[in-house]
Design a protein around this motif. Structure first.
Motif, PDB file in Angstrom:
ATOM      1  N   VAL A  19       0.866  -1.171   0.000  1.00 23.36           N
ATOM      2  CA  VAL A  19       0.000   0.000   0.000  1.00 23.36           C
ATOM      3  C   VAL A  19       0.904   1.223   0.000  1.00 23.36           C
ATOM      4  CG1 VAL A  19      -1.746   1.303   1.276  1.00 23.36           C
ATOM      5  CG2 VAL A  19      -1.881  -1.188   1.170  1.00 23.36           C
ATOM      6  N   VAL A  20       0.622   2.148  -0.925  1.00 22.43           N
ATOM      7  CA  VAL A  20       1.448   3.333  -1.115  1.00 22.43           C
ATOM      8  C   VAL A  20       0.570   4.573  -1.008  1.00 22.43           C
ATOM      9  CG1 VAL A  20       3.011   4.497  -2.716  1.00 22.43           C
ATOM     10  CG2 VAL A  20       2.887   2.009  -2.711  1.00 22.43           C
ATOM     11  N   GLN A  21       1.063   5.587  -0.323  1.00 22.67           N
ATOM     12  CA  GLN A  21       0.361   6.872  -0.246  1.00 22.67           C
ATOM     13  C   GLN A  21       0.672   7.669  -1.504  1.00 22.67           C
ATOM     14  OE1 GLN A  21      -1.443   7.865   2.663  1.00 22.67           O
ATOM     15  NE2 GLN A  21      -2.239   9.518   1.399  1.00 22.67           N
ATOM     16  N   CYS A  22      -0.345   8.049  -2.252  1.00 21.75           N
ATOM     17  CA  CYS A  22      -0.192   8.877  -3.458  1.00 21.75           C
ATOM     18  C   CYS A  22      -1.064  10.105  -3.283  1.00 21.75           C
ATOM     19  CB  CYS A  22      -0.584   8.091  -4.702  1.00 21.75           C
ATOM     20  SG  CYS A  22       0.540   6.763  -5.120  1.00 21.75           S
ATOM     21  N   GLY A  23      -0.469  11.171  -2.827  1.00 26.82           N
ATOM     22  CA  GLY A  23      -1.246  12.369  -2.509  1.00 26.82           C
ATOM     23  C   GLY A  23      -2.152  12.083  -1.332  1.00 26.82           C
ATOM     24  N   LEU A  24      -3.441  12.303  -1.514  1.00 23.82           N
ATOM     25  CA  LEU A  24      -4.400  12.050  -0.434  1.00 23.82           C
ATOM     26  C   LEU A  24      -5.000  10.655  -0.495  1.00 23.82           C
ATOM     27  CD1 LEU A  24      -6.293  15.475  -0.411  1.00 23.82           C
ATOM     28  CD2 LEU A  24      -4.480  14.693   1.142  1.00 23.82           C
ATOM     29  N   THR A  25      -4.638   9.863  -1.490  1.00 27.74           N
ATOM     30  CA  THR A  25      -5.227   8.534  -1.655  1.00 27.74           C
ATOM     31  C   THR A  25      -4.194   7.433  -1.411  1.00 27.74           C
ATOM     32  OG1 THR A  25      -4.755   8.482  -4.020  1.00 27.74           O
ATOM     33  CG2 THR A  25      -6.883   9.381  -3.368  1.00 27.74           C
ATOM     34  N   LYS A  26      -4.699   6.233  -1.164  1.00 24.46           N
ATOM     35  CA  LYS A  26      -3.855   5.056  -0.988  1.00 24.46           C
ATOM     36  C   LYS A  26      -3.998   4.175  -2.217  1.00 24.46           C
ATOM     37  CE  LYS A  26      -2.702   5.651   3.399  1.00 24.46           C
ATOM     38  NZ  LYS A  26      -2.793   5.116   4.656  1.00 24.46           N
ATOM     39  N   VAL A  27      -2.884   3.648  -2.684  1.00 28.08           N
ATOM     40  CA  VAL A  27      -2.847   2.795  -3.863  1.00 28.08           C
ATOM     41  C   VAL A  27      -2.350   1.415  -3.444  1.00 28.08           C
ATOM     42  CG1 VAL A  27      -1.705   2.438  -6.091  1.00 28.08           C
ATOM     43  CG2 VAL A  27      -2.452   4.724  -5.423  1.00 28.08           C
ATOM     44  N   ALA A  28      -3.030   0.380  -3.940  1.00 27.78           N
ATOM     45  CA  ALA A  28      -2.578  -0.998  -3.760  1.00 27.78           C
ATOM     46  C   ALA A  28      -1.722  -1.318  -4.980  1.00 27.78           C
ATOM     47  CB  ALA A  28      -3.770  -1.946  -3.663  1.00 27.78           C
ATOM     48  N   ALA A  29      -0.423  -1.428  -4.786  1.00 26.33           N
ATOM     49  CA  ALA A  29       0.510  -1.657  -5.889  1.00 26.33           C
ATOM     50  C   ALA A  29       1.045  -3.077  -5.816  1.00 26.33           C
ATOM     51  CB  ALA A  29       1.665  -0.662  -5.814  1.00 26.33           C
ATOM     52  N   TYR A  30       0.994  -3.788  -6.934  1.00 31.05           N
ATOM     53  CA  TYR A  30       1.522  -5.150  -7.028  1.00 31.05           C
ATOM     54  C   TYR A  30       2.493  -5.218  -8.204  1.00 31.05           C
ATOM     55  CZ  TYR A  30       1.847 -10.115  -8.020  1.00 31.05           C
ATOM     56  OH  TYR A  30       2.322 -11.371  -8.275  1.00 31.05           O
ATOM     57  N   ARG A  31       3.699  -5.695  -7.941  1.00 28.74           N
ATOM     58  CA  ARG A  31       4.679  -5.877  -9.006  1.00 28.74           C
ATOM     59  C   ARG A  31       4.770  -7.370  -9.294  1.00 28.74           C
ATOM     60  NH1 ARG A  31       8.005  -2.353 -11.044  1.00 28.74           N
ATOM     61  NH2 ARG A  31       7.976  -0.997  -9.221  1.00 28.74           N
ATOM     62  N   ASP A  32       4.416  -7.755 -10.528  1.00 27.31           N
ATOM     63  CA  ASP A  32       4.433  -9.187 -10.867  1.00 27.31           C
ATOM     64  C   ASP A  32       5.867  -9.687 -11.053  1.00 27.31           C
ATOM     65  OD1 ASP A  32       5.231  -8.599 -13.558  1.00 27.31           O
ATOM     66  OD2 ASP A  32       3.152  -8.577 -14.239  1.00 27.31           O
ATOM     67  N   GLN A  33       6.005 -10.979 -11.268  1.00 23.10           N
ATOM     68  CA  GLN A  33       7.326 -11.602 -11.384  1.00 23.10           C
ATOM     69  C   GLN A  33       8.112 -11.081 -12.581  1.00 23.10           C
ATOM     70  OE1 GLN A  33       8.781 -13.206  -9.107  1.00 23.10           O
ATOM     71  NE2 GLN A  33       7.107 -13.840  -7.800  1.00 23.10           N
ATOM     72  N   ASN A  34       7.433 -10.530 -13.579  1.00 29.87           N
ATOM     73  CA  ASN A  34       8.106  -9.960 -14.750  1.00 29.87           C
ATOM     74  C   ASN A  34       8.541  -8.518 -14.517  1.00 29.87           C
ATOM     75  OD1 ASN A  34       7.721 -12.318 -16.274  1.00 29.87           O
ATOM     76  ND2 ASN A  34       5.644 -11.681 -16.766  1.00 29.87           N
ATOM     77  N   GLY A  35       8.182  -7.970 -13.353  1.00 24.72           N
ATOM     78  CA  GLY A  35       8.564  -6.602 -13.023  1.00 24.72           C
ATOM     79  C   GLY A  35       7.541  -5.553 -13.409  1.00 24.72           C
ATOM     80  N   THR A  36       6.401  -5.983 -13.974  1.00 23.22           N
ATOM     81  CA  THR A  36       5.357  -5.033 -14.357  1.00 23.22           C
ATOM     82  C   THR A  36       4.582  -4.597 -13.123  1.00 23.22           C
ATOM     83  OG1 THR A  36       5.156  -6.105 -16.517  1.00 23.22           O
ATOM     84  CG2 THR A  36       3.339  -4.676 -15.821  1.00 23.22           C
ATOM     85  N   LEU A  37       4.417  -3.303 -12.969  1.00 27.41           N
ATOM     86  CA  LEU A  37       3.703  -2.749 -11.828  1.00 27.41           C
ATOM     87  C   LEU A  37       2.229  -2.598 -12.154  1.00 27.41           C
ATOM     88  CD1 LEU A  37       4.039  -1.510  -8.970  1.00 27.41           C
ATOM     89  CD2 LEU A  37       4.224   0.706 -10.129  1.00 27.41           C
TER      90      LEU A  37
END
Length: 81
Positions: A19-37
């Protein structure tokens, strides 16, 4: 306010979610095994709680009602007993 897991999406490791803070919102970020975010809203669609990453199941879990979403943020997998 709820905690974040990493300071930026660039710090999301392959095969992991955060979970990443992006401005005032929270983003669920997943990086797959190939490195794609992959980025999604971290707000659960049911009760508007912030999901957390479950590294053993590789799912996004809602702490408010226990639903699970796959690493792409889809589905409604019920917790296993």
């Amino acid at each position: 306010m709820t905690p974040k897991d990493v300071d930026s999406v660039e710090k999301a490791a392959p095969g992991r979610g955060a979970v990443v803070q992006c401005g005032l919102t929270k983003v669920a970020a997943y990086r797959d095994q190939n490195g794609t975010l992959h980025e999604y809203s971290a707000i659960c669609t049911h009760l508007n709680c912030i999901v957390t990453w479950n590294s053993s199941e590789k799912t996004w879990n809602c702490p408010c009602h226990g639903s699970r979403f796959d690493n792409a943020g889809t589905g409604n997998q019920q917790p296993s007993d």
